[in-house]
Write a protein that holds these residues in place. Structure first.
Motif, PDB file in Angstrom:
ATOM      1  N   LYS A 108       6.051   9.529  -7.297  1.00 36.16           N
ATOM      2  CA  LYS A 108       4.935  10.053  -6.511  1.00 36.16           C
ATOM      3  C   LYS A 108       4.784  11.560  -6.654  1.00 36.16           C
ATOM      4  O   LYS A 108       3.931  12.166  -6.008  1.00 36.16           O
ATOM      5  CB  LYS A 108       5.116   9.668  -5.045  1.00 36.16           C
ATOM      6  N   ARG A 152      -1.373  11.167  -9.240  1.00 34.13           N
ATOM      7  CA  ARG A 152      -0.485  11.449  -8.129  1.00 34.13           C
ATOM      8  C   ARG A 152      -0.557  12.937  -7.830  1.00 34.13           C
ATOM      9  O   ARG A 152      -0.657  13.731  -8.772  1.00 34.13           O
ATOM     10  CB  ARG A 152       0.969  11.092  -8.486  1.00 34.13           C
ATOM     11  N   PRO A 153      -0.435  13.348  -6.579  1.00 32.61           N
ATOM     12  CA  PRO A 153      -0.153  12.506  -5.414  1.00 32.61           C
ATOM     13  C   PRO A 153      -1.411  11.993  -4.705  1.00 32.61           C
ATOM     14  O   PRO A 153      -1.258  11.343  -3.677  1.00 32.61           O
ATOM     15  CB  PRO A 153       0.609  13.468  -4.509  1.00 32.61           C
ATOM     16  N   ILE A 154      -2.597  12.256  -5.249  1.00 30.37           N
ATOM     17  CA  ILE A 154      -3.805  11.808  -4.540  1.00 30.37           C
ATOM     18  C   ILE A 154      -3.932  10.288  -4.607  1.00 30.37           C
ATOM     19  O   ILE A 154      -4.117   9.611  -3.611  1.00 30.37           O
ATOM     20  CB  ILE A 154      -5.045  12.507  -5.129  1.00 30.37           C
ATOM     21  N   GLY A 155      -3.842   9.730  -5.804  1.00 36.94           N
ATOM     22  CA  GLY A 155      -3.950   8.287  -5.966  1.00 36.94           C
ATOM     23  C   GLY A 155      -2.661   7.716  -6.534  1.00 36.94           C
ATOM     24  O   GLY A 155      -1.586   8.290  -6.333  1.00 36.94           O
ATOM     25  N   SER A 156      -2.766   6.619  -7.260  1.00 33.73           N
ATOM     26  CA  SER A 156      -1.562   5.948  -7.766  1.00 33.73           C
ATOM     27  C   SER A 156      -1.422   6.061  -9.278  1.00 33.73           C
ATOM     28  O   SER A 156      -0.648   5.336  -9.881  1.00 33.73           O
ATOM     29  CB  SER A 156      -1.607   4.469  -7.383  1.00 33.73           C
ATOM     30  N   GLN A 173       3.205   1.546  -3.023  1.00 32.26           N
ATOM     31  CA  GLN A 173       2.670   2.153  -4.234  1.00 32.26           C
ATOM     32  C   GLN A 173       1.239   2.642  -4.064  1.00 32.26           C
ATOM     33  O   GLN A 173       0.821   3.592  -4.681  1.00 32.26           O
ATOM     34  CB  GLN A 173       2.662   1.114  -5.353  1.00 32.26           C
ATOM     35  N   GLY A 184      13.979   9.922  -1.502  1.00 33.35           N
ATOM     36  CA  GLY A 184      13.297   8.799  -0.841  1.00 33.35           C
ATOM     37  C   GLY A 184      12.771   9.255   0.503  1.00 33.35           C
ATOM     38  O   GLY A 184      13.323  10.171   1.107  1.00 33.35           O
ATOM     39  N   THR A 235      -1.961   6.791  -0.570  1.00 33.49           N
ATOM     40  CA  THR A 235      -2.367   8.085  -1.111  1.00 33.49           C
ATOM     41  C   THR A 235      -1.594   9.174  -0.382  1.00 33.49           C
ATOM     42  O   THR A 235      -0.892   8.908   0.598  1.00 33.49           O
ATOM     43  CB  THR A 235      -3.859   8.317  -0.864  1.00 33.49           C
ATOM     44  N   LYS A 236      -1.753  10.385  -0.855  1.00 38.57           N
ATOM     45  CA  LYS A 236      -1.086  11.521  -0.249  1.00 38.57           C
ATOM     46  C   LYS A 236      -1.432  11.588   1.242  1.00 38.57           C
ATOM     47  O   LYS A 236      -0.583  11.826   2.094  1.00 38.57           O
ATOM     48  CB  LYS A 236      -1.568  12.783  -0.960  1.00 38.57           C
ATOM     49  N   TRP A 258      -9.657  -3.086  -9.461  1.00 38.07           N
ATOM     50  CA  TRP A 258      -8.517  -2.576  -8.678  1.00 38.07           C
ATOM     51  C   TRP A 258      -7.223  -2.673  -9.478  1.00 38.07           C
ATOM     52  O   TRP A 258      -6.219  -2.062  -9.159  1.00 38.07           O
ATOM     53  CB  TRP A 258      -8.393  -3.315  -7.341  1.00 38.07           C
ATOM     54  N   LEU A 314      10.276   5.338  -6.012  1.00 38.46           N
ATOM     55  CA  LEU A 314       8.925   5.635  -5.517  1.00 38.46           C
ATOM     56  C   LEU A 314       8.740   7.135  -5.356  1.00 38.46           C
ATOM     57  O   LEU A 314       7.720   7.699  -5.731  1.00 38.46           O
ATOM     58  CB  LEU A 314       8.738   4.989  -4.144  1.00 38.46           C
ATOM     59  N   SER A 315       9.769   7.747  -4.787  1.00 36.88           N
ATOM     60  CA  SER A 315       9.703   9.168  -4.518  1.00 36.88           C
ATOM     61  C   SER A 315       9.539   9.958  -5.823  1.00 36.88           C
ATOM     62  O   SER A 315       8.761  10.909  -5.892  1.00 36.88           O
ATOM     63  CB  SER A 315      10.989   9.569  -3.812  1.00 36.88           C
ATOM     64  N   ILE A 336       6.879  -0.341 -14.197  1.00 35.77           N
ATOM     65  CA  ILE A 336       6.202  -0.421 -12.907  1.00 35.77           C
ATOM     66  C   ILE A 336       5.336  -1.682 -12.869  1.00 35.77           C
ATOM     67  O   ILE A 336       4.876  -2.154 -13.902  1.00 35.77           O
ATOM     68  CB  ILE A 336       5.377   0.871 -12.641  1.00 35.77           C
ATOM     69  N   GLY A 337       5.164  -2.223 -11.675  1.00 31.90           N
ATOM     70  CA  GLY A 337       4.312  -3.402 -11.517  1.00 31.90           C
ATOM     71  C   GLY A 337       3.100  -3.043 -10.684  1.00 31.90           C
ATOM     72  O   GLY A 337       3.129  -2.104  -9.892  1.00 31.90           O
ATOM     73  N   TRP A 338       2.034  -3.779 -10.882  1.00 26.91           N
ATOM     74  CA  TRP A 338       0.830  -3.541 -10.083  1.00 26.91           C
ATOM     75  C   TRP A 338       0.131  -4.867  -9.902  1.00 26.91           C
ATOM     76  O   TRP A 338      -0.080  -5.607 -10.863  1.00 26.91           O
ATOM     77  CB  TRP A 338      -0.078  -2.540 -10.787  1.00 26.91           C
ATOM     78  N   GLU A 373       6.824   7.085   2.356  1.00 27.89           N
ATOM     79  CA  GLU A 373       6.458   6.587   1.020  1.00 27.89           C
ATOM     80  C   GLU A 373       6.789   5.109   0.883  1.00 27.89           C
ATOM     81  O   GLU A 373       6.034   4.336   0.307  1.00 27.89           O
ATOM     82  CB  GLU A 373       7.195   7.376  -0.068  1.00 27.89           C
TER      83      GLU A 373
END
Lengths: 306, 517
Positions: free
Chosen positions: B397, B433-437, A41, A32, A44-45, B421, B393-394, B410-412, A36
């Motif tokens: 990601k 990941r890790p650039i976007g979601s 969520q 963790g 971005t990086k 979106w 999350l970690s 996961i929820g969005w 982050e």
């Protein structure tokens, strides 16, 4: 005596060093990352890296720790990564709530615990003794969470006598003090009874009675004072843990105390908040232990600290 | 003139239709304090830096936008009264409302709008910079009450972006004074003004008597942090709170029967799905992903676990988003699931990891347990593991080569209230990941192409048609096990009227909210 107290206070330095080092290491060991969590969520990086830079989380761990320690010595605990509130303000605010709650609870605990314990010990194996020790068993076994909700249900929802939670007036403290103090009262009652039963067997109690003292004087002045040492120990431990944070009570009654600050800080990996709270909790424990030790000397003049 | 006439006529009809209801409830009263119990403390009260529901909800009470969402996510004028879009879609011009002031007295004008949006484009880089920086090139002050946005690319959802919580307009003077600490001293134009924030305990707002749209009815709003679900419910029953969020579904029946509280359940945009890591074998095979979708009985989950407080959805797009298309999703068909698995080379089933956070989403753990059992029935043996949110999350990601997740809940919830979106950040090939979601490492160039087409569309029909096709494609080539969109249940005193329970999972009050004495 004074030298002893000063020496003990000086001991705070290595204790706090240890506490912060261990909590710092643990925080960084668990998975963790505060950046982050803060970014969420969608982050971005790039976002995460920016937050890391902003709070110095991109530095080597040793640098982070030393910088924290250097600032802490000057009384600056940084700002919360979650909310940007200065950690020192948060701690002071929370400490005020925690002190109120702990004092109210220990008041409940000692009043109920000592009374039940002393009366039980004067009438061992009587109906009162059986009832109060059963009550104590109940108090120790009952989860605070459940007891708290039950108290809210009865006194806030049904009877409308007291508020269901939150802060503001002394009335807000009554239910949490009963919930938190209840378990401690049980421990204190059992300890008092056991310790008293041992003391009342002693020769000097018989002597006191033979001198013609009234029973009340015999019990309170001769017996209870001599039975106090183990009771004090329990008292110190209970009070210390209350000050260290009564997370469950604070959660059920929505009280903003140190315990919740610490736990929420851990969940958000809000390093400055956790570190600051650990320093406060560590200091509190050391001071309460010191007070307990000093109180020993008051109750038992044979105890000397040199 | 004709437009004005229409509005007047509609207002008249609506007014006449609603009048009996208003009489039945009694006349709106002025004054009083609303005590609102939220579940968590906000992370920030600076709109550009918040990523939490309480932060956004409180922001909506203190601030205004150029255009705003209503409770069904339709867009209405707010601080902009009119706007036009150039033919190429690259220039948007807004006419601003006159005579509006921020709570600190700073006048609201085109300069203030420019200042607010340049925060997103400049060096400060607030948390939500990514909302505007890829789209807005520059903002021009045309005159005191006219502002022009020059876009880098045509963007069909621009108004949705402007109604996003982060686009709330804050006082430039306050931001200059406080910088990052604006979160502790927020200043907007909204119906309520900031008074204090005692972290972990409460936030107090007070009525803005100079509110441009008329004096708000409530005098004070106190938002309390009450983390424990049952403590919120008991506090509402005890009369300590007027309004609470997130009532556990199993409590709703009991509370409604008592008659002492009123419950409202509204559809939210929060879509829950079980993501599938498509970069790992055997999930790179579309037949396996389809089989997993056939294996899960969504209707039974909604009925038994959510007790109806959720709706089955065909993809990852919630039903109230602009551009949501009611395409045909996966029915529950375990036989077909087994057949597809056999075709993919797994006639005797397979073993998978199934991860979930605990306590983050409504009924998350119970939901995943049900999915585990249903997968078992088609021969997919899922080993279930739950995590605390930060650790989860970690894990999610991590870049593709380090990622260990296979199936994960996961929820969005697209906070711009539109389908693009709801899809793009978690599905596009460019957003891994890790650039976007995109944590399922899913990539379908046709879906990407359709989303690009939707973005560049200059007519709403064209835009929504591309989105519909994208959703059809996402069913055929699923990125996840699509499940449901939850409903947000709020509880309140029967004396409270006019609460807004937005599909963005934001519960707040506005100038018209009132409380019987």
């Amino acid at each position: 005596m004074l030298r002893y107290i000063l020496r003990r206070i000086f001991m705070l330095v290595p204790v706090l060093f240890g506490v912060t080092l261990v909590s710092f290491s643990l925080l960084h060991l668990v998975p963790g990352d505060p950046a982050e969590v803060l970014g969420g969520q969608e982050a971005t990086k790039e976002d995460v890296e920016r937050i890391r830079r902003e709070y110095g989380l991109d530095r080597p761990l040793a640098v982070q720790y030393l910088r924290f320690a250097a600032n802490a010595v000057r009384g600056d605990f940084g700002v919360s990564i979650q909310s940007r509130h200065p950690v020192r303000d948060l701690l002071l605010q929370r400490l005020a709530f925690t002190l109120q709650l702990s004092l109210a609870s220990i008041l409940v605990a000692s009043a109920v615990g000592l009374l039940a314990g002393v009366v039980s010990s004067t009438r061992p194996y009587s109906l009162f003794d059986a009832t109060s020790m059963l009550g104590a068993l109940f108090g120790i076994s009952m989860p605070i969470f459940w007891l708290g909700l039950l108290l809210i249900l009865v006194f806030a929802v049904r009877l409308h006598w007291l508020p269901s939670g939150g802060t503001g007036t002394l009335l807000h403290l009554i239910l949490p003090a009963i919930a938190l103090g209840g378990a401690s009262a049980a421990v204190i009652a059992r300890m008092t009874r056991a310790s008293m039963l041992e003391v009342v067997q002693q020769d000097y109690i018989r002597t006191a009675r033979a001198k013609g003292h009234r029973e009340g004087v015999v019990i309170l002045r001769h017996a209870l004072k001599n039975a106090m040492i183990p009771i004090l120990t329990v008292f110190g431990l209970e009070f210390g843990s209350m000050l260290g944070g009564a997370v469950l009570t604070e959660t059920v009654f929505s009280l903003p105390g140190i315990g919740r600050l610490l736990v929420e800080g851990i969940f958000a990996r809000d390093y400055p908040v956790v570190q600051g709270a650990m320093i406060l909790v560590g200091t509190t424990f050391v001071l309460v232990n010191l007070l307990t030790d000093v109180a020993y000397a008051f109750f038992d003049p044979r105890i000397r600290y040199e | 003139m004709r437009r004005l006439g229409w509005r007047f006529a509609i207002a008249l009809v609506v007014g006449v239709a609603l009048a009996p209801a208003a009489w039945a409830q009694g006349q709106p009263q002025v004054g009083g304090t609303l005590v609102y119990a939220a579940g968590v403390d906000p992370d920030s009260l600076d709109p550009a830096n918040t990523d939490s529901n309480p932060g956004e909800a409180i922001g909506r009470m203190m601030n205004n936008f150029l255009v705003r969402f209503d409770a069904k996510l339709r867009i209405h004028p707010d601080l902009a009264t009119r706007w036009t879009q150039s033919k190429d879609g690259l220039t948007w011009t807004f006419t601003l409302r006159k005579g509006v002031k921020f709570h600190d007295g700073t006048p609201f004008n085109a300069e203030a709008v420019r200042y607010n949006f340049e925060r997103f484009l400049g060096a400060e880089k607030p948390l939500k910079a990514g909302l505007h920086s890829p789209i807005i090139r520059s903002v021009d002050v045309v005159d005191e009450h006219t502002v022009r946005f020059n876009l880098k690319v045509p963007f069909a959802f621009f108004l949705n972006n402007l109604a996003h919580s982060a686009s709330a307009l804050v006082s430039p003077a306050a931001h200059q004074k406080w910088g990052k600490d604006l979160t502790l001293h927020p200043v907007g134009t909204g119906p309520f003004k900031f008074v204090e924030w005692v972290r972990g305990d409460h936030i107090t707002l007070v009525r803005n008597d100079d509110y441009f749209d008329g004096k708000p009815r409530l005098e004070t709003v106190i938002v309390k942090t009450v983390r424990e679900d049952s403590a919120r419910v008991l506090g509402l029953e005890a009369g300590d709170y007027d309004l609470i969020v997130r009532i556990p579904p199993e409590e709703v029946g009991r509370l409604t029967r008592g008659g002492k509280v009123r419950i409202e359940a509204d559809q939210s945009n929060r879509a829950l799905r079980i993501g599938i890591n498509a970069s790992k074998k055997p999930f790179d095979d579309v037949r396996v992903r389809q089989a997993l979708n056939y294996a899960v009985d969504k209707d039974s989950i909604v009925k038994n676990i959510y007790q109806g407080f959720a709706a089955v959805i065909p993809t990852m797009v919630g039903p109230l988003n602009t551009g949501y298309a009611p395409v045909k999703g996966y029915p529950y068909d375990p036989v077909k699931a087994k057949k597809l698995l056999a075709e993919a080379g797994y006639p005797s089933g397979l073993k998978v990891l199934l991860w979930t956070p605990k306590g983050r989403f409504l009924k998350d753990f119970e939901l995943v347990q049900a999915v585990q059992q249903q997968l078992q029935a088609v021969g997919v043996e899922a080993s279930l593991q739950s995590f605390e949110w930060a650790a989860y999350l970690s894990l999610l990601k991590k870049p593709k080569d380090e990622a260990k997740h296979e199936l994960y809940l996961i929820g969005w919830s697209p906070s711009t209230g539109e389908a693009r979106w709801g899809i793009f950040p978690i599905t596009a090939c460019s957003q891994w990941r890790p650039i976007g979601s995109n944590d399922s490492f899913y990539c379908n160039k046709d879906v990407d192409g359709l989303l690009e087409k939707a973005v560049a569309a200059t007519s709403l029909k064209e835009r929504d048609e591309s989105l519909r096709k994208a959703q059809e494609l996402l069913v055929q080539d699923p990125s996840s096990i699509y499940l449901l969109a939850t409903k947000e249940t709020v509880g309140m005193s029967p004396k409270l009227h006019g609460i807004i329970n937005s599909p963005l999972e934001l519960v707040y009050v506005d100038k018209d909210t009132w409380k019987e004495k």
